[in-house]
Every structure is written in C-alpha cells, then in structure tokens.
Design a protein around this motif. Structure first.
Motif, PDB file in Angstrom:
ATOM      1  N   ARG A 295     -32.439  34.382  16.998  1.00 16.70           N
ATOM      2  CA  ARG A 295     -33.177  33.444  17.861  1.00 16.70           C
ATOM      3  C   ARG A 295     -32.482  32.096  17.928  1.00 16.70           C
ATOM      4  N   ILE A 296     -31.918  31.635  16.817  1.00 19.57           N
ATOM      5  CA  ILE A 296     -31.176  30.374  16.814  1.00 19.57           C
ATOM      6  C   ILE A 296     -29.956  30.491  17.721  1.00 19.57           C
ATOM      7  N   ASP A 297     -29.232  31.605  17.630  1.00 19.97           N
ATOM      8  CA  ASP A 297     -28.067  31.820  18.494  1.00 19.97           C
ATOM      9  C   ASP A 297     -28.475  31.800  19.965  1.00 19.97           C
ATOM     10  N   SER A 298     -29.563  32.464  20.294  1.00 14.76           N
ATOM     11  CA  SER A 298     -30.061  32.504  21.665  1.00 14.76           C
ATOM     12  C   SER A 298     -30.468  31.100  22.134  1.00 14.76           C
ATOM     13  N   PHE A 299     -31.137  30.368  21.279  1.00 13.14           N
ATOM     14  CA  PHE A 299     -31.550  28.999  21.578  1.00 13.14           C
ATOM     15  C   PHE A 299     -30.329  28.126  21.870  1.00 13.14           C
ATOM     16  N   CYS A 300     -29.299  28.248  21.052  1.00 14.63           N
ATOM     17  CA  CYS A 300     -28.079  27.460  21.256  1.00 14.63           C
ATOM     18  C   CYS A 300     -27.420  27.809  22.590  1.00 14.63           C
ATOM     19  N   GLN A 301     -27.417  29.080  22.960  1.00 11.60           N
ATOM     20  CA  GLN A 301     -26.876  29.485  24.259  1.00 11.60           C
ATOM     21  C   GLN A 301     -27.684  28.856  25.395  1.00 11.60           C
ATOM     22  N   ASP A 302     -29.008  28.834  25.258  1.00 12.79           N
ATOM     23  CA  ASP A 302     -29.865  28.198  26.264  1.00 12.79           C
ATOM     24  C   ASP A 302     -29.543  26.714  26.391  1.00 12.79           C
ATOM     25  N   LEU A 303     -29.336  26.047  25.273  1.00 14.88           N
ATOM     26  CA  LEU A 303     -29.014  24.623  25.300  1.00 14.88           C
ATOM     27  C   LEU A 303     -27.664  24.367  25.969  1.00 14.88           C
ATOM     28  N   HIS A 304     -26.695  25.229  25.712  1.00 14.60           N
ATOM     29  CA  HIS A 304     -25.393  25.086  26.367  1.00 14.60           C
ATOM     30  C   HIS A 304     -25.536  25.218  27.882  1.00 14.60           C
ATOM     31  N   LYS A 305     -26.400  26.122  28.337  1.00 16.16           N
ATOM     32  CA  LYS A 305     -26.643  26.280  29.781  1.00 16.16           C
ATOM     33  C   LYS A 305     -27.231  25.000  30.367  1.00 16.16           C
ATOM     34  N   ILE A 306     -28.199  24.419  29.673  1.00 11.16           N
ATOM     35  CA  ILE A 306     -28.803  23.167  30.138  1.00 11.16           C
ATOM     36  C   ILE A 306     -27.747  22.073  30.237  1.00 11.16           C
ATOM     37  N   ALA A 307     -26.956  21.917  29.192  1.00 12.60           N
ATOM     38  CA  ALA A 307     -25.935  20.871  29.158  1.00 12.60           C
ATOM     39  C   ALA A 307     -24.876  21.088  30.235  1.00 12.60           C
TER      40      ALA A 307
END
Length: 83
Positions: free
Chosen positions: A43-55
């Motif tokens: 879930r942390i890995d998925s969350f980090c991927q989501d944040l990279h998309k936002i950025a």
C-alpha cells in the motif's frame, strides 16, 4: 551518512525549522502479522506511485517538499495467536 539517514534528519529538523502550517507530520503505531507487514508495504508503494502521478501533473512548481515514510518494528517479534 546515507541518503535515508539524511532525509530522516531533515524531517527531524523540520519540526523546529518550519511552522506547523508549512509542514505535515503524522505517525501511527500498529500491530500486524508478517502478512500484514507485506500488505502495508504494498500500500505504501502504491501510495508513492499515486503521489508521483500528482507531482508529474504540476505545471508551475514553487517549492520542493521531502516526504519520508518509515515502517519498522518497535517491539520484539512475538508468536502471534492468529496469523
């Protein structure tokens, strides 16, 4: 000193360096099994991927932020009743 240690120290310094409205700091402690540990990491890995998309969708960046995520044991391993 490695990268992760340096960023952890930056996080510590941010508590006194920046006002509360300029930073976001939170913490949570939880009990999990080995399986739960792996699920949380996913879930942390998925969350980090989501944040990279936002950025990556930001057009005009006006500031760089550092986010650290640590997930580590704070107790000795015990024999769990129900894994």
């Amino acid at each position: 000193m490695n990268y992760h240690l340096k960023t952890i120290l930056l996080g510590q310094e941010s508590l006194v360096r920046f006002k509360g409205h300029e930073r976001y700091i939170t913490a949570v402690a939880m009990g999990v099994t080995k399986k739960g540990f792996e699920l949380v990491k996913e879930r942390i890995d998925s969350f980090c991927q989501d944040l990279h998309k936002i950025a990556s969708q930001e057009k005009a960046v006006d500031r760089v932020f550092q986010m650290n995520l640590q997930f580590f044991p704070v107790s000795k391993e015990s024999k769990a009743v129900n894994e």
